[in-house]
Every structure is written in C-alpha cells, then in structure tokens.
Scaffold this active site. Structure first.
Site, PDB file in Angstrom:
ATOM      1  N   HIS A   8       0.833  -1.202   0.000  1.00 39.30           N
ATOM      2  CA  HIS A   8       0.000   0.000   0.000  1.00 39.30           C
ATOM      3  C   HIS A   8       0.871   1.256   0.000  1.00 39.30           C
ATOM      4  O   HIS A   8       1.580   1.526   0.968  1.00 39.30           O
ATOM      5  CB  HIS A   8      -0.884  -0.029   1.249  1.00 39.30           C
ATOM      6  CG  HIS A   8      -1.981   0.965   1.269  1.00 39.30           C
ATOM      7  ND1 HIS A   8      -2.453   1.499   2.450  1.00 39.30           N
ATOM      8  CD2 HIS A   8      -2.716   1.526   0.280  1.00 39.30           C
ATOM      9  CE1 HIS A   8      -3.444   2.332   2.182  1.00 39.30           C
ATOM     10  NE2 HIS A   8      -3.616   2.367   0.883  1.00 39.30           N
ATOM     11  N   HIS A  50      -1.289  10.521  -2.545  1.00 42.12           N
ATOM     12  CA  HIS A  50      -2.632  10.068  -2.199  1.00 42.12           C
ATOM     13  C   HIS A  50      -3.624  11.213  -2.084  1.00 42.12           C
ATOM     14  O   HIS A  50      -4.697  11.198  -2.688  1.00 42.12           O
ATOM     15  CB  HIS A  50      -2.605   9.280  -0.886  1.00 42.12           C
ATOM     16  CG  HIS A  50      -3.963   8.797  -0.454  1.00 42.12           C
ATOM     17  ND1 HIS A  50      -4.821   9.560   0.313  1.00 42.12           N
ATOM     18  CD2 HIS A  50      -4.616   7.634  -0.703  1.00 42.12           C
ATOM     19  CE1 HIS A  50      -5.931   8.886   0.526  1.00 42.12           C
ATOM     20  NE2 HIS A  50      -5.842   7.722  -0.084  1.00 42.12           N
TER      21      HIS A  50
END
Length: 231
Positions: A8, A50
């Site tokens: 991730h 992100h």
C-alpha cells in the site's frame, strides 16, 4: 491465482508513503505488487500522491493541481524523498504496479503514458471513480481494471461489470462471505485493504480472498513472500 500481496503506497507503515524509497523497499521485501495513487499537477504531470493536498505528506501546503511539477519537486516527502511522477516509478521497480486514479482527469494522461511506454500489461488501473475506469476501458480496452469500493451495495457487481473490471478491491471490515460469493459468481477476483495484523490476515484467508493490500513488509514477523505461499 496465487494469494496476492500488494504494498500500500509502497510499504507506508515503515517508509514515507508514495515515494521511490517506499516502492523499492516493497519490491525488495518480496511483495507481489505495489500500489500508488495519481493526481495531475498544474502542468499535467502524473504526480504520485494520495491526497489532493500536499500538506499531510510533505513540508509544503496547497493543492497538487495548483502547483507545477517544479514546485512539487522542491518539497520534502519524508526522509529527504522527493515527490515522484509515475514514469520514475516505472523505471525504479520491475514488478507489477497498481495505479489508482484519484483525480479523474488523470485517466487520459495515464492511458497515454502506459501506451507510449508499452506498460499496459504491467500496470493495473484502479479507481473509486467509475468514470475514470470507463475512460481507461475505452482508451485501453486490454488493460487490467480494478474497481475500488468502500460501499458494498447490491450494485457492486454491476458497477464492476460496467467498467470491465476483473477484480474488486474492498475494505476488509465490510466484507462477508456473501459479498465474496457474489463477486466470485460474477468472475471477479477480490482483494481487501488494509491488512496489517495477523488477525486481519487470518480473516482474509477465512473469507477466501485472492489477496490483501498492506502497509507492512511483514505481518507479525511473517514475510509477505511466506504469506503468499500459504494459499
């Protein structure tokens, strides 16, 4: 399909997220794939970050879309790392990549880069945004598309089919055997995020998932390559 381990934002639990340092560490630790997030800079670069704002993960402030790539390059993304663009990640790692479109406008640029660099086969395209995946489907029909969802309503399978997805990436606490069965009956692989403890890993296996997304290079001392070999 072997049990898939996806890093991730690299291995954000131990390295600055969405940086080359994090991605190369994930590959070195043996994760099967790395996941990253994409926004467009003011001048159209595929920026790997992100959030829509740089505030949380850098020493700067403001929206990515309001900053040029040169301005973004001046920021510290953690431990001296610079904000990368997708092309740098493609050069830095050799394994498969999951590229999540955060900014819908990035879909067309991403398709162009993947086509020009002949990386369609290596890079899976993910998004919460159905419209982004539909555009990728139109521009790169041979690409591997993954629908990411936190709301697991009865329309989940229909949404995945509509964008030509072959996999769904879902939030582990919301998953059930019924959801997994519905996806499997439709020919969809299922992976879950974010799995960081032995208990969460055991649940993922009990649900019969095809893989996990994790922040860590290992869970409770169990290397990811060993975990992948269990299934």
């Amino acid at each position: 399909m072997n049990f898939l381990t996806v890093g991730h934002r690299g291995v954000m639990g131990v390295e600055p997220e969405n940086t080359l340092r994090s991605f190369t560490r994930a590959e070195r630790e043996g994760l099967d794939q790395i996941e990253l997030d994409l926004h467009l800079s003011k001048d159209g670069a595929l920026v790997v970050m992100h959030d829509a704002e740089v505030d949380r993960t850098t020493d700067g402030t403001g929206l990515i879309g309001d900053l040029t790539l040169d301005e973004l390059r001046e920021l510290d993304a953690g431990q001296g790392e610079r904000v990368p663009v997708l092309e740098e990640v493609l050069d830095a790692v050799t394994g498969p990549i999951q590229a999540e479109i955060k900014d819908v406008a990035a879909a067309r640029v991403l398709a162009k880069v993947l086509r020009e660099r002949d990386e369609v086969g290596r890079v899976s395209v993910l998004s919460f945004h159905d419209e982004a995946l539909r555009e990728i489907h139109e521009l790169l029909p041979e690409s591997h598309r993954v629908l990411v969802a936190s709301e697991l309503g009865r329309d989940l399978v229909a949404r995945a089919r509509a964008v030509g997805a072959r996999m769904v990436s879902l939030e582990l606490p919301q998953l059930s055997l019924d959801v997994v069965r519905r996806c499997r009956d439709a020919g969809l692989a299922v992976i879950a995020w974010t799995v960081n403890t032995p208990q969460e890993l055991d649940l993922a296996h009990a649900l019969g998932l095809d893989g996990i997304v994790t922040d860590l290079p290992s869970i409770d001392g169990r290397a990811m390559r060993q975990i992948a070999g269990r299934a």
